[in-house]
Design a protein around this motif. Structure first.
Motif, short mmCIF file in Angstrom:
data_model
loop_
_atom_site.label_atom_id
_atom_site.label_comp_id
_atom_site.label_asym_id
_atom_site.label_seq_id
_atom_site.Cartn_x
_atom_site.Cartn_y
_atom_site.Cartn_z
N GLY A 33 0.82 -1.21 0.00
CA GLY A 33 0.00 0.00 0.00
C GLY A 33 0.85 1.26 0.00
O GLY A 33 2.00 1.26 -0.42
N GLN A 34 0.25 2.31 0.50
CA GLN A 34 0.86 3.62 0.44
C GLN A 34 2.05 3.75 1.39
O GLN A 34 2.09 3.14 2.45
CB GLN A 34 -0.18 4.68 0.76
N HIS A 35 2.97 4.61 0.99
CA HIS A 35 4.11 4.94 1.85
C HIS A 35 3.72 6.06 2.80
O HIS A 35 2.79 6.82 2.53
CB HIS A 35 5.28 5.42 0.99
N PRO A 36 4.45 6.19 3.90
CA PRO A 36 4.17 7.32 4.79
C PRO A 36 4.62 8.64 4.16
O PRO A 36 5.44 8.65 3.24
CB PRO A 36 5.01 6.99 6.03
N ASP A 37 4.07 9.72 4.67
CA ASP A 37 4.56 11.05 4.32
C ASP A 37 5.67 11.47 5.28
O ASP A 37 6.52 12.29 4.94
CB ASP A 37 3.42 12.08 4.41
N PHE A 38 5.63 10.88 6.48
CA PHE A 38 6.61 11.20 7.53
C PHE A 38 6.84 9.95 8.37
O PHE A 38 5.89 9.27 8.74
CB PHE A 38 6.09 12.33 8.43
N GLY A 39 8.09 9.66 8.65
CA GLY A 39 8.43 8.53 9.50
C GLY A 39 9.26 8.98 10.68
O GLY A 39 10.18 9.79 10.53
N LEU A 40 8.94 8.45 11.85
CA LEU A 40 9.71 8.70 13.07
C LEU A 40 10.36 7.37 13.44
O LEU A 40 9.66 6.40 13.74
CB LEU A 40 8.80 9.20 14.18
N TYR A 41 11.70 7.34 13.40
CA TYR A 41 12.43 6.10 13.59
C TYR A 41 13.22 6.14 14.89
O TYR A 41 13.99 7.07 15.14
CB TYR A 41 13.31 5.83 12.36
N LEU A 42 12.97 5.14 15.73
CA LEU A 42 13.46 5.07 17.10
C LEU A 42 14.52 3.97 17.17
O LEU A 42 14.20 2.81 17.40
CB LEU A 42 12.29 4.76 18.04
N LEU A 43 15.76 4.35 16.98
CA LEU A 43 16.83 3.38 16.85
C LEU A 43 18.10 3.85 17.55
O LEU A 43 18.31 5.05 17.72
CB LEU A 43 17.14 3.15 15.36
N ALA A 74 10.08 15.47 18.70
CA ALA A 74 9.77 14.52 17.62
C ALA A 74 8.36 13.95 17.76
O ALA A 74 7.64 13.79 16.78
CB ALA A 74 10.80 13.39 17.61
N LEU A 75 7.95 13.63 18.99
CA LEU A 75 6.61 13.09 19.21
C LEU A 75 5.54 14.12 18.90
O LEU A 75 4.51 13.79 18.30
CB LEU A 75 6.47 12.59 20.65
N ILE A 76 5.78 15.36 19.28
CA ILE A 76 4.84 16.44 18.95
C ILE A 76 4.75 16.61 17.44
O ILE A 76 3.66 16.77 16.88
CB ILE A 76 5.24 17.76 19.64
N GLU A 77 5.91 16.55 16.75
CA GLU A 77 5.88 16.67 15.29
C GLU A 77 5.06 15.55 14.67
O GLU A 77 4.23 15.80 13.78
CB GLU A 77 7.30 16.67 14.72
N ALA A 78 5.27 14.32 15.12
CA ALA A 78 4.51 13.19 14.58
C ALA A 78 3.01 13.37 14.84
O ALA A 78 2.18 13.17 13.95
CB ALA A 78 5.01 11.88 15.19
#
Length: 146
Positions: A33-43, A74-78
């Motif tokens: 399906g569709q890709h995200p417009d924004f990804g938050l990666y926790l690594l 970052a959480l607020i941005e997401a």
């Protein structure tokens, strides 16, 4: 133009405000399906590039984030972007760090911190938020206005 996830799609969590965020594990094949417009990666280490807007939060497996201020931002941005964009939050397994971040976003969305882990476990993944210190992190999370 508003373009969010299908609420019935695997891994998509609907928050009380109606915002939809997809949680996922990066070790699994990319969902159809569709890709995200924004990804938050926790690594623990910076991820490779992706063809959409993204942000990295330094966060080792089974731990809490390394930088609380950066994590909050970052959480607020997401959370804000999820109002009109497809947002995903992901770590390697999609459980501990992803579940903790989703629980904190639930707090931003109005879920009481004491109920946020249960909310995520009931609506995203039963095993989310894996460790006692991740649960404590969520219980103490207040966001910028609390």
């Amino acid at each position: 133009m508003t373009q969010t996830w299908d609420p019935g799609q695997n891994g998509v969590l609907e928050f009380p405000s109606g915002r939809l965020i997809r949680g996922r594990g990066l070790l699994r094949p990319f969902p159809a399906g569709q890709h995200p417009d924004f990804g938050l990666y926790l690594l623990g280490k910076r991820p490779g590039p992706v063809p959409w807007d993204s942000r990295w939060v330094r966060w080792r497996d089974l731990h809490v984030p390394a930088d609380d201020a950066d994590t909050l931002d970052a959480l607020i941005e997401a959370w804000r972007r999820a109002e009109s964009e497809r947002v995903e939050v992901a770590c390697w397994g999609g459980r501990g760090r992803t579940g903790t971040a989703l629980a904190c976003i639930a707090v931003l969305d109005g879920v009481p911190a004491a109920e946020a882990v249960a909310f995520v476990r009931a609506n995203y993944r039963r095993g989310a938020v894996e460790t006692p210190w991740q649960r404590k992190y969520v219980a103490r999370f207040r966001g910028p206005w609390g």
